[in-house]
Design an enzyme around this catalytic site. Structure first.
Site, PDB file in Angstrom:
ATOM      1  N   ASN A  10       0.875  -1.171   0.000  1.00 35.33           N
ATOM      2  CA  ASN A  10       0.000   0.000   0.000  1.00 35.33           C
ATOM      3  C   ASN A  10       0.914   1.223   0.000  1.00 35.33           C
ATOM      4  O   ASN A  10       1.421   1.629   1.040  1.00 35.33           O
ATOM      5  CB  ASN A  10      -0.906  -0.015   1.237  1.00 35.33           C
ATOM      6  CG  ASN A  10      -1.753   1.236   1.336  1.00 35.33           C
ATOM      7  OD1 ASN A  10      -1.835   2.013   0.385  1.00 35.33           O
ATOM      8  ND2 ASN A  10      -2.383   1.436   2.490  1.00 35.33           N
ATOM      9  N   TRP A  11       1.126   1.764  -1.180  1.00 39.53           N
ATOM     10  CA  TRP A  11       2.051   2.900  -1.299  1.00 39.53           C
ATOM     11  C   TRP A  11       1.486   4.190  -0.721  1.00 39.53           C
ATOM     12  O   TRP A  11       2.207   5.166  -0.557  1.00 39.53           O
ATOM     13  CB  TRP A  11       2.405   3.130  -2.779  1.00 39.53           C
ATOM     14  CG  TRP A  11       3.463   2.202  -3.282  1.00 39.53           C
ATOM     15  CD1 TRP A  11       4.163   1.275  -2.566  1.00 39.53           C
ATOM     16  CD2 TRP A  11       3.949   2.133  -4.627  1.00 39.53           C
ATOM     17  NE1 TRP A  11       5.062   0.631  -3.391  1.00 39.53           N
ATOM     18  CE2 TRP A  11       4.948   1.141  -4.651  1.00 39.53           C
ATOM     19  CE3 TRP A  11       3.638   2.819  -5.807  1.00 39.53           C
ATOM     20  CZ2 TRP A  11       5.641   0.814  -5.821  1.00 39.53           C
ATOM     21  CZ3 TRP A  11       4.326   2.490  -6.960  1.00 39.53           C
ATOM     22  CH2 TRP A  11       5.322   1.498  -6.970  1.00 39.53           C
ATOM     23  N   LYS A  12       0.190   4.207  -0.480  1.00 41.71           N
ATOM     24  CA  LYS A  12      -0.464   5.433   0.005  1.00 41.71           C
ATOM     25  C   LYS A  12      -0.150   6.586  -0.955  1.00 41.71           C
ATOM     26  O   LYS A  12       0.007   6.341  -2.147  1.00 41.71           O
ATOM     27  CB  LYS A  12      -0.049   5.733   1.448  1.00 41.71           C
ATOM     28  CG  LYS A  12      -0.234   4.504   2.335  1.00 41.71           C
ATOM     29  CD  LYS A  12      -0.104   4.778   3.801  1.00 41.71           C
ATOM     30  CE  LYS A  12      -0.347   3.479   4.563  1.00 41.71           C
ATOM     31  NZ  LYS A  12      -0.308   3.658   6.005  1.00 41.71           N
ATOM     32  N   HIS A  96      -9.780   1.611   4.201  1.00 41.54           N
ATOM     33  CA  HIS A  96      -8.542   1.812   4.969  1.00 41.54           C
ATOM     34  C   HIS A  96      -8.816   2.811   6.100  1.00 41.54           C
ATOM     35  O   HIS A  96      -9.594   3.750   5.919  1.00 41.54           O
ATOM     36  CB  HIS A  96      -7.431   2.320   4.052  1.00 41.54           C
ATOM     37  CG  HIS A  96      -6.088   2.287   4.723  1.00 41.54           C
ATOM     38  ND1 HIS A  96      -5.697   3.258   5.608  1.00 41.54           N
ATOM     39  CD2 HIS A  96      -5.094   1.383   4.679  1.00 41.54           C
ATOM     40  CE1 HIS A  96      -4.495   2.945   6.075  1.00 41.54           C
ATOM     41  NE2 HIS A  96      -4.103   1.811   5.535  1.00 41.54           N
ATOM     42  N   GLU A  98      -7.208   5.207   7.186  1.00 46.95           N
ATOM     43  CA  GLU A  98      -6.933   6.610   6.831  1.00 46.95           C
ATOM     44  C   GLU A  98      -8.107   7.202   6.047  1.00 46.95           C
ATOM     45  O   GLU A  98      -8.448   8.372   6.211  1.00 46.95           O
ATOM     46  CB  GLU A  98      -5.625   6.696   6.030  1.00 46.95           C
ATOM     47  CG  GLU A  98      -4.423   6.464   6.933  1.00 46.95           C
ATOM     48  CD  GLU A  98      -3.214   5.843   6.252  1.00 46.95           C
ATOM     49  OE1 GLU A  98      -3.128   5.875   5.012  1.00 46.95           O
ATOM     50  OE2 GLU A  98      -2.347   5.314   6.978  1.00 46.95           O
ATOM     51  N   GLU A 168      -6.113  -4.431  10.336  1.00 46.42           N
ATOM     52  CA  GLU A 168      -5.044  -3.498  10.682  1.00 46.42           C
ATOM     53  C   GLU A 168      -5.414  -2.715  11.942  1.00 46.42           C
ATOM     54  O   GLU A 168      -6.204  -1.768  11.865  1.00 46.42           O
ATOM     55  CB  GLU A 168      -4.829  -2.498   9.544  1.00 46.42           C
ATOM     56  CG  GLU A 168      -4.494  -3.137   8.216  1.00 46.42           C
ATOM     57  CD  GLU A 168      -3.883  -2.128   7.255  1.00 46.42           C
ATOM     58  OE1 GLU A 168      -2.754  -2.368   6.816  1.00 46.42           O
ATOM     59  OE2 GLU A 168      -4.521  -1.108   6.950  1.00 46.42           O
ATOM     60  N   GLY A 174       2.010   2.484  10.713  1.00 47.94           N
ATOM     61  CA  GLY A 174       3.015   3.529  10.572  1.00 47.94           C
ATOM     62  C   GLY A 174       3.655   3.959  11.879  1.00 47.94           C
ATOM     63  O   GLY A 174       4.325   4.979  11.934  1.00 47.94           O
ATOM     64  N   SER A 214       2.837  -1.931  10.414  1.00 42.46           N
ATOM     65  CA  SER A 214       4.280  -2.034  10.690  1.00 42.46           C
ATOM     66  C   SER A 214       4.875  -3.408  10.370  1.00 42.46           C
ATOM     67  O   SER A 214       5.783  -3.867  11.058  1.00 42.46           O
ATOM     68  CB  SER A 214       4.575  -1.626  12.130  1.00 42.46           C
ATOM     69  OG  SER A 214       4.175  -0.274  12.345  1.00 42.46           O
ATOM     70  N   GLY A 235       2.531  -0.893   4.271  1.00 42.49           N
ATOM     71  CA  GLY A 235       2.739   0.479   3.842  1.00 42.49           C
ATOM     72  C   GLY A 235       4.226   0.792   3.704  1.00 42.49           C
ATOM     73  O   GLY A 235       4.862   0.483   2.704  1.00 42.49           O
ATOM     74  N   GLY A 236       4.790   1.388   4.748  1.00 38.72           N
ATOM     75  CA  GLY A 236       6.171   1.880   4.733  1.00 38.72           C
ATOM     76  C   GLY A 236       7.192   0.929   4.124  1.00 38.72           C
ATOM     77  O   GLY A 236       8.002   1.333   3.270  1.00 38.72           O
TER      78      GLY A 236
HETATM   79  P1  PGA Z   1       2.439   0.447   7.602  1.00 46.44           P
HETATM   80  O1  PGA Z   1       0.998   0.704   6.908  1.00 46.44           O
HETATM   81  O2  PGA Z   1       2.942  -0.874   7.069  1.00 46.44           O
HETATM   82  O3  PGA Z   1       3.282   1.603   7.164  1.00 46.44           O
HETATM   83  O4  PGA Z   1       2.212   0.392   9.061  1.00 46.44           O
HETATM   84  C1  PGA Z   1       0.091  -0.340   6.758  1.00 46.44           C
HETATM   85  C2  PGA Z   1      -1.179   0.173   6.122  1.00 46.44           C
HETATM   86  O5  PGA Z   1      -1.618   1.281   6.455  1.00 46.44           O
HETATM   87  O6  PGA Z   1      -1.776  -0.514   5.273  1.00 46.44           O
END
Ligand code: PGA
Length: 252
Positions: A10-12, A96, A98, A168, A174, A214, A235-236
């Site tokens: 998930n590159w966001k 998600h 966010e 999640e 994050g 994470s 994500g990250g």
């Molecule tokens: P993260 O993000 O791996 O950076 O914690 C995960 C996500 O939001 O899907």
């Protein structure tokens, strides 16, 4: 029940088209076979078109990070699920945390989006998860079960079987904090039990449920060793090519 593992990046809202293309060049020829793991790449909609050819060559399924629930019309600024499918997109991440938090997406809207995604021959990756307050109050299981129930409302058993769920915990996204693998597995088992209630235990056995929050190459194995965790939404640690490949290799 053998479920094909999934690693979904998930590159966001990161990268430029050029950076996305460079990433693709770096992973080319290094992606493990789909028999071992399904690689998914959730890119900003802006780059999907320029990634589609290379993604296909490398057996990476492309995911959008959102879409609208109508196929077309006067919805300024939204992304059409019909156009995403036409572009060669296979999955859409919906719900998600966010998007729920910053863009006020509701369970009802997420359910409409899931239906729109199936209507357009793609598959949803439905996210769910609790806040830190809910976690500390011991409300995780009920909260997550309710999110899943509402997201799946009105879908056929066949559609539910093909749905991917990503659990999640919001406090783990994050932040560098992860849920312990055992604790994540226990919640994911509850999600499977919820799916058994709304569909059947045969369906629940087949649904891929991912953990997210994470996840990185150093901890992916711990999660994959659990009975009910079928992969990760990352994500990250998915932004760098080497790290993405290491995650894929850690999934089997
Ligand atoms: P993260 O993000 O791996 O950076 O914690 C995960 C996500 O939001 O899907």
């Amino acid at each position: 029940m053998e479920r094909q593992p999934i690693i979904a990046a998930n590159w966001k809202m990161n990268k430029t088209v050029k950076e996305a293309e460079e990433f693709m060049k770096k992973v080319a020829g290094r992606v493990p076979a789909t028999e071992r793991v399904q690689a998914i790449l959730g890119s900003p909609a802006l780059f999907l078109h320029s990634l589609v050819e290379e993604a296909e060559k490398n057996q990476i399924a492309l995911a959008a990070q959102n879409c609208y629930h109508e196929d077309e019309g006067a919805f300024t600024g939204e992304n059409s699920p019909k156009a995403l499918h036409d572009l060669g997109v296979d999955y859409v991440i919906i719900g998600h945390s966010e998007r729920r938090e910053y863009f006020k997406e509701t369970d009802e809207e997420i359910n409409l989006k899931a239906k729109a995604i199936f209507r357009n021959q793609m598959l949803p990756i439905i996210c769910c998860g609790e806040s830190l307050e809910q976690y500390e109050a011991g409300e995780t299981k009920e909260w997550v079960a309710e999110q899943v129930r509402k997201a799946l409302e009105g879908l056929s058993e066949e559609e539910i079987t093909q749905t991917v769920i990503a659990y999640e915990p919001i406090w783990a996204i994050g932040t560098g904090k992860t849920s312990s693998a055992e604790e994540a597995n226990a919640t994911i088992k509850e999600i499977r039990a919820t799916i058994a209630q709304v569909a059947s235990s045969e369906v629940a056995d087949k649904v891929r449920i991912l953990y997210g929050g994470s996840v990185k190459p150093a901890n992916i194995k711990e999660f994959m060793a659990q009975s009910d965790i079928d992969g990760a939404l990352v994500g990250g640690a998915s932004l760098e090519a080497d790290s993405y490949i290491a995650l894929l290799e850690g999934a089997f």
